[in-house]
Each structure stands twice: as structure tokens, then as C-alpha cells.
Design an enzyme around this catalytic site. Structure first.
Site, PDB file in Angstrom:
ATOM      1  N   SER A 152       0.814  -1.615  -0.167  1.00 19.55           N
ATOM      2  CA  SER A 152      -0.121  -0.225   0.190  1.00 19.55           C
ATOM      3  C   SER A 152       1.078   0.923  -0.143  1.00 19.55           C
ATOM      4  O   SER A 152       1.878   1.258   0.287  1.00 19.55           O
ATOM      5  CB  SER A 152      -0.825  -0.216   1.389  1.00 19.55           C
ATOM      6  N   GLU A 203       1.899   5.681   0.856  1.00 19.21           N
ATOM      7  CA  GLU A 203       1.162   7.017   1.282  1.00 19.21           C
ATOM      8  C   GLU A 203       1.528   8.225   0.915  1.00 19.21           C
ATOM      9  O   GLU A 203       3.009   8.125   0.380  1.00 19.21           O
ATOM     10  CB  GLU A 203       1.742   6.874   2.021  1.00 19.21           C
ATOM     11  N   ALA A 205      -0.467  17.885   9.009  1.00 16.35           N
ATOM     12  CA  ALA A 205      -0.336  18.917  11.066  1.00 16.35           C
ATOM     13  C   ALA A 205      -1.166  19.309  11.661  1.00 16.35           C
ATOM     14  O   ALA A 205      -1.242  20.676  10.784  1.00 16.35           O
ATOM     15  CB  ALA A 205       0.911  18.894  11.385  1.00 16.35           C
ATOM     16  N   HIS A 208      -6.549  10.384   6.140  1.00 19.83           N
ATOM     17  CA  HIS A 208      -6.106  10.158   7.497  1.00 19.83           C
ATOM     18  C   HIS A 208      -7.109  11.448   7.150  1.00 19.83           C
ATOM     19  O   HIS A 208      -7.143  12.162   7.300  1.00 19.83           O
ATOM     20  CB  HIS A 208      -4.913  11.111   7.117  1.00 19.83           C
ATOM     21  N   ASP A 235      -1.039  15.918  15.641  1.00 17.29           N
ATOM     22  CA  ASP A 235       0.454  16.972  16.283  1.00 17.29           C
ATOM     23  C   ASP A 235      -0.786  18.439  16.066  1.00 17.29           C
ATOM     24  O   ASP A 235      -1.293  18.768  15.305  1.00 17.29           O
ATOM     25  CB  ASP A 235       1.383  16.907  15.950  1.00 17.29           C
ATOM     26  N   ALA A 293     -11.086  14.090  23.267  1.00 18.40           N
ATOM     27  CA  ALA A 293      -9.884  13.963  23.844  1.00 18.40           C
ATOM     28  C   ALA A 293      -8.983  13.040  23.047  1.00 18.40           C
ATOM     29  O   ALA A 293      -7.883  13.780  24.067  1.00 18.40           O
ATOM     30  CB  ALA A 293     -10.351  12.746  25.003  1.00 18.40           C
ATOM     31  N   ALA A 326       5.305   8.929  24.649  1.00 21.30           N
ATOM     32  CA  ALA A 326       5.064   7.643  25.796  1.00 21.30           C
ATOM     33  C   ALA A 326       5.092   7.450  27.019  1.00 21.30           C
ATOM     34  O   ALA A 326       7.049   8.321  26.672  1.00 21.30           O
ATOM     35  CB  ALA A 326       5.899   6.384  25.024  1.00 21.30           C
ATOM     36  N   ASP A 375       3.075   2.266  24.310  1.00 21.28           N
ATOM     37  CA  ASP A 375       3.417   2.606  23.097  1.00 21.28           C
ATOM     38  C   ASP A 375       2.372   1.074  22.898  1.00 21.28           C
ATOM     39  O   ASP A 375       1.263   0.814  21.940  1.00 21.28           O
ATOM     40  CB  ASP A 375       4.415   2.690  22.162  1.00 21.28           C
ATOM     41  N   PHE A 422      13.837  13.999  10.114  1.00 26.67           N
ATOM     42  CA  PHE A 422      12.335  13.605   9.595  1.00 26.67           C
ATOM     43  C   PHE A 422      12.565  12.576  10.961  1.00 26.67           C
ATOM     44  O   PHE A 422      11.559  12.342  11.767  1.00 26.67           O
ATOM     45  CB  PHE A 422      12.157  13.284   8.144  1.00 26.67           C
ATOM     46  N   HIS A 477       3.523  -1.775   3.315  1.00 28.60           N
ATOM     47  CA  HIS A 477       3.350  -0.085   3.865  1.00 28.60           C
ATOM     48  C   HIS A 477       4.030   1.140   3.312  1.00 28.60           C
ATOM     49  O   HIS A 477       5.278   1.415   3.815  1.00 28.60           O
ATOM     50  CB  HIS A 477       2.764   0.564   4.702  1.00 28.60           C
ATOM     51  N   ARG A 479       6.740  10.458  -4.393  1.00 30.38           N
ATOM     52  CA  ARG A 479       7.845  10.314  -5.435  1.00 30.38           C
ATOM     53  C   ARG A 479       7.759   8.813  -6.097  1.00 30.38           C
ATOM     54  O   ARG A 479       7.814   7.960  -4.639  1.00 30.38           O
ATOM     55  CB  ARG A 479       9.439  10.899  -4.950  1.00 30.38           C
TER      56      ARG A 479
HETATM   57  P1  FAD Z   1      -1.329   8.257  19.215  1.00 29.32           P
HETATM   58  O1  FAD Z   1      -1.506   7.100  19.518  1.00 29.32           O
HETATM   59  O2  FAD Z   1      -2.899   7.679  20.282  1.00 29.32           O
HETATM   60  O3  FAD Z   1      -0.033   8.109  20.737  1.00 29.32           O
HETATM   61  C1  FAD Z   1       0.826   8.282  20.710  1.00 29.32           C
HETATM   62  C2  FAD Z   1       1.853   7.929  21.416  1.00 29.32           C
HETATM   63  O4  FAD Z   1       1.468   8.492  22.843  1.00 29.32           O
HETATM   64  C3  FAD Z   1       0.496   6.387  22.273  1.00 29.32           C
HETATM   65  O5  FAD Z   1       1.487   5.453  21.803  1.00 29.32           O
HETATM   66  C4  FAD Z   1       1.249   6.341  23.690  1.00 29.32           C
HETATM   67  O6  FAD Z   1       2.637   5.612  23.956  1.00 29.32           O
HETATM   68  C5  FAD Z   1       1.132   7.730  24.075  1.00 29.32           C
HETATM   69  N1  FAD Z   1      -0.091   8.192  24.330  1.00 29.32           N
HETATM   70  C6  FAD Z   1      -0.883   9.357  23.888  1.00 29.32           C
HETATM   71  N2  FAD Z   1      -2.050   9.579  24.377  1.00 29.32           N
HETATM   72  C7  FAD Z   1      -2.635   8.027  25.683  1.00 29.32           C
HETATM   73  C8  FAD Z   1      -3.159   8.464  26.692  1.00 29.32           C
HETATM   74  N3  FAD Z   1      -4.798   9.208  26.904  1.00 29.32           N
HETATM   75  N4  FAD Z   1      -2.950   7.734  27.438  1.00 29.32           N
HETATM   76  C9  FAD Z   1      -0.944   6.822  27.207  1.00 29.32           C
HETATM   77  N5  FAD Z   1      -0.775   7.168  26.244  1.00 29.32           N
HETATM   78  C10 FAD Z   1      -1.125   7.903  25.675  1.00 29.32           C
HETATM   79  N6  FAD Z   1      -0.103  13.457  11.485  1.00 29.32           N
HETATM   80  C11 FAD Z   1      -0.520  14.156  11.349  1.00 29.32           C
HETATM   81  O7  FAD Z   1      -1.572  15.414  11.809  1.00 29.32           O
HETATM   82  N7  FAD Z   1      -1.318  13.673   9.825  1.00 29.32           N
HETATM   83  C12 FAD Z   1      -1.165  12.471   9.361  1.00 29.32           C
HETATM   84  O8  FAD Z   1      -2.058  12.358   8.374  1.00 29.32           O
HETATM   85  C13 FAD Z   1      -0.155  11.621  10.049  1.00 29.32           C
HETATM   86  N8  FAD Z   1      -0.090  11.036  10.085  1.00 29.32           N
HETATM   87  C14 FAD Z   1      -0.082   9.937  10.505  1.00 29.32           C
HETATM   88  C15 FAD Z   1       0.293   8.116   9.346  1.00 29.32           C
HETATM   89  C16 FAD Z   1       0.931   6.873  10.895  1.00 29.32           C
HETATM   90  C17 FAD Z   1       0.910   5.762   9.595  1.00 29.32           C
HETATM   91  C18 FAD Z   1       1.410   7.518  11.699  1.00 29.32           C
HETATM   92  C19 FAD Z   1       2.013   6.047  12.806  1.00 29.32           C
HETATM   93  C20 FAD Z   1       1.202   9.077  11.931  1.00 29.32           C
HETATM   94  C21 FAD Z   1       0.671   9.510  11.514  1.00 29.32           C
HETATM   95  N9  FAD Z   1       1.119  11.042  12.058  1.00 29.32           N
HETATM   96  C22 FAD Z   1       0.080  11.960  11.337  1.00 29.32           C
HETATM   97  C23 FAD Z   1       1.431  12.123  13.192  1.00 29.32           C
HETATM   98  C24 FAD Z   1       0.862  11.388  13.953  1.00 29.32           C
HETATM   99  O9  FAD Z   1      -0.391  12.235  14.510  1.00 29.32           O
HETATM  100  C25 FAD Z   1       1.720  11.946  15.480  1.00 29.32           C
HETATM  101  O10 FAD Z   1       2.450  10.926  15.683  1.00 29.32           O
HETATM  102  C26 FAD Z   1       1.026  11.770  17.254  1.00 29.32           C
HETATM  103  O11 FAD Z   1       1.746  12.480  17.440  1.00 29.32           O
HETATM  104  C27 FAD Z   1       0.426  10.535  17.288  1.00 29.32           C
HETATM  105  O12 FAD Z   1      -0.599  10.571  16.666  1.00 29.32           O
HETATM  106  P2  FAD Z   1      -1.791   9.171  17.257  1.00 29.32           P
HETATM  107  O13 FAD Z   1      -2.875   8.555  16.313  1.00 29.32           O
HETATM  108  O14 FAD Z   1      -0.146   7.946  16.595  1.00 29.32           O
HETATM  109  O15 FAD Z   1      -1.360   8.972  18.947  1.00 29.32           O
END
Ligand code: FAD
Length: 289
Positions: free
Chosen positions: A7, A9, A43, A69, A101, A117, A146, A152, A211, A260, A266
Site C-alpha cells: 500500500s 501513502e 498537521a 487520514h 499533532d 479527547a 510515551a 506504545d 524527519f 506500507h 515520488r
Molecule cells: P496516539 O497513538 O494516540 O499517541 C501516541 C503515543 O502517545 C501512544 O502510543 C502512547 O504511548 C502515548 N499516548 C497518547 N495518548 C495517551 C493516553 N491518553 N494515555 C496513555 N498514553 C497515551 N499526523 C498528522 O498530523 N497527519 C497525518 O496524516 C498523519 N499520518 C500518520 C500516519 C501514520 C501511519 C503515523 C504512524 C503517524 C501519522 N501522523 C500524522 C503523526 C501522528 O499524528 C503523531 O505521531 C501524533 O503525535 C500521534 O498520533 P496517534 O494517533 O498515532 O497518537
């Protein structure tokens, strides 16, 4: 070995030139018949409209399953679900659900007053509609937020319990990194076959390196040396293709069923790696005869 499932992205283009690059990339990779392709969300929710346009255009113009996304940042629950409903109405029933983020410089994530939340709430709300396959992010190396080394995996487990169908990992540079994470997930009771490794072909080492450090991925010293040498010899693409192919090959040898790719819009490196892994265009017989 049978060819793996793949797949891809993409990110939404912000200029005319970037649009041409995206469409060229999609056109080159579509014949590899990916399971799905996905389009990121800027973001802070900054590409809401652009993501929607890219997703719906890919869905309309190419014969591909597209995932949009979607993040919880800077939007109420109602607004976020309205975006999701718009996708369902356009025939897009796959979402990559993320907490997201905030835009650069705005510190830690703070939920919108009426917003989700955390990502668990978003996953549950999307699944409740009954309309979506939901994928989520996973972190083989410690996410900057984390609480400890096990956090995680524990959080990923909760995402599956909330209804997530599949997870896609942050990228990493050594197969071992993913395999260790997969083992930990398996021990925690997660069906590890539902975790897709996120693969980044290294088009520009210095850019990817920056990055990686920002996302908490570790950067092995041997890669710095290898790219420094390759750069002197003008062979960076060759090195990138060989390294990425070798890592994917190791993952597949360890039973990983699908990969993935973060294409960064590119096509050539991703395509070359796919070809090397036996993922080649599905040519219809009538076009050959
Ligand atoms: P989560 O998994 O919810 O949080 C990340 C980590 O923080 C968790 O693994 C855990 O250790 C900790 N954590 C968070 N909340 C809690 C809680 N309440 N209790 C306990 N631990 C907690 N960003 C964008 O802006 N746009 C995108 O399109 C985008 N695409 C992405 C695609 C992929 C495949 C990945 C891996 C990341 C992507 N990101 C994107 C980045 C992502 O938004 C950031 O990494 C963000 O900081 C975490 O989002 P998440 O949903 O993975 O978070």
C-alpha cells in the site's frame, strides 16, 4: 516467494506543480495494484480541503481503494464526523484515524473544547457509524509522548479494542526494530498480522534523517556512513533501493504479509523496490497480444 501485498501513502499537494507530481506518482504506482493508498492530513488539520480533494480525485480517477487520514486536532466532534460523513458520501470508506499533532510551535496536543479527547474516542465514533474500515498509527520506537517503554504497545492494544482494524507503523531503518515491536505486540495479545510496517525509501538522506529524529526514530551510525560514501560516488539512489529492498525482504522472510510505503509523492524508488520484491504491474493479456 509470492509477491507481497503493498500500500502507498501520499500527501495532498499545495501547488499546481505539486499536483502534477502527485498525479504522476499515483499513475506510476497504481498498476502495482496496492491494497489501498492513503492521503495524509496536514498537521493541525491544515489540509482539510486539500486532503478531501486528493482523496476523492484518486477515488474517482484511479481504480484504487483510498483511505483518508483524519486527526482530532482543532475540530469539534461534530466537525470531525461531518468530514468522515463527507467521505462516506463520496464512496470513501477507509480512514486512518490519528490523534494528530498541533501545528508547529503550539506545544503539546490539547483537545478542542468539544472535540475528541484522544484517538480511542475517534476510532469508536467512526466504527459506530458502521461505514468505515479504520487504520491507526503504531510506534515501534518510543513515541515522544510515551510514558515508558511499554506504553506504545499498551495504547495500541486499546486502539484495537476500540475497534481499529489495522495499524500502520512509523518508519524505521532496521528490520529488527519492527520485529521486536511485533513480538511485544504479540505478547500483549495483539494479533500482530494486523500491524503493517511503514517503509520509507530514502530519497534524500539528510531530509529523512531530520524527519526521523523529530519522530523519535533512531538513526544508525552505519547509515550516515553509507550515505556519505554513496553521495561521494553519486550512487545514493542505488544504495537507497538496495537497503530498502533488503529490509523489506527480511521482513517478508519473517512472515510479514504486507508493506506500507511512505512515498513522499515520488514514485521511482518505491516502484523500484516493489519491482525487486516481485510486485510488478498487472498487465492485461489483451494489451500484450
Ligand atoms: P496516539 O497513538 O494516540 O499517541 C501516541 C503515543 O502517545 C501512544 O502510543 C502512547 O504511548 C502515548 N499516548 C497518547 N495518548 C495517551 C493516553 N491518553 N494515555 C496513555 N498514553 C497515551 N499526523 C498528522 O498530523 N497527519 C497525518 O496524516 C498523519 N499520518 C500518520 C500516519 C501514520 C501511519 C503515523 C504512524 C503517524 C501519522 N501522523 C500524522 C503523526 C501522528 O499524528 C503523531 O505521531 C501524533 O503525535 C500521534 O498520533 P496517534 O494517533 O498515532 O497518537
Amino acid at each position: 516467494m509470492t509477491a507481497p501485498r503493498v500500500s502507498f501513502e501520499f500527501f495532498p499537494p499545495k501547488s499546481l506543480e505539486a499536483s502534477f507530481r502527485l498525479w504522476d506518482t499515483v499513475r506510476m504506482l497504481a498498476p502495482l495494484k496496492p491494497d489501498f493508498v492513503s492521503v495524509t492530513y496536514g498537521a493541525g488539520g491544515t489540509t482539510r480541503q486539500l486532503t478531501h480533494e486528493a482523496v476523492t480525485t484518486i477515488g474517482r480517477e484511479f481504480d484504487l481503494n483510498v483511505a483518508a487520514h483524519l486527526t482530532c486536532v482543532d475540530a469539534s466532534r461534530a466537525e470531525t464526523l461531518e468530514i468522515a460523513r463527507g467521505y462516506a458520501a463520496a464512496g470513501v470508506n477507509q480512514i486512518v484515524a490519528l490523534r494528530g499533532d498541533p501545528p508547529k510551535g503550539q506545544g503539546a496536543f490539547r483537545p478542542h473544547a468539544d472535540g475528541f479527547a484522544n484517538v480511542l474516542e475517534l476510532i469508536a465514533a467512526l466504527k459506530e457509524t458502521g461505514d468505515f474500515t479504520v487504520r491507526v498509527g503504531a510506534y515501534p520506537e518510543r513515541h515522544p509522548e510515551a510514558a515508558d517503554d511499554g506504553a506504545d504497545v499498551a495504547w495500541l492494544k486499546r486502539k484495537f479494542e476500540a475497534g481499529a482494524d489495522q495499524a500502520i507503523t512509523q518508519f524505521f531503518f532496521e528490520a529488527e526494530t519492527f520485529l521486536r515491536f511485533r513480538d511485544k505486540a504479540d505478547k500483549a495479545g495483539i494479533d500482530a498480522s494486523r500491524i503493517l510496517p511503514g517503509i520509507i525509501p530514502i530519497e534524500n538522506w539528510q531530509g529523512i534523517r531530520r524527519f526521523a529524529l523529530a519522530t523519535g526514530a533512531s538513526v544508525p551510525a552505519w547509515l550516515d556512513e553509507a550515505f556519505a560514501k554513496a553521495q561521494r560516488d553519486g550512487r545514493e539512489d542505488l544504495l537507497a533501493t538496495a537497503l530498502c529492498t533488503e529490509m523489506c525482504d527480511t521482513l517478508l522472510g519473517e512472515g510479514v504479509p504486507a508493506l506500507h510505503f511512505y512515498t513522499l509523492n515520488r514514485a521511482s524508488l518505491t516502484r523500484d523496490v516493489c519491482y525487486a520484491l516481485g510486485v510488478t504491474p498487472a498487465v492485461a493479456l489483451q494489451h500484450v497480444a
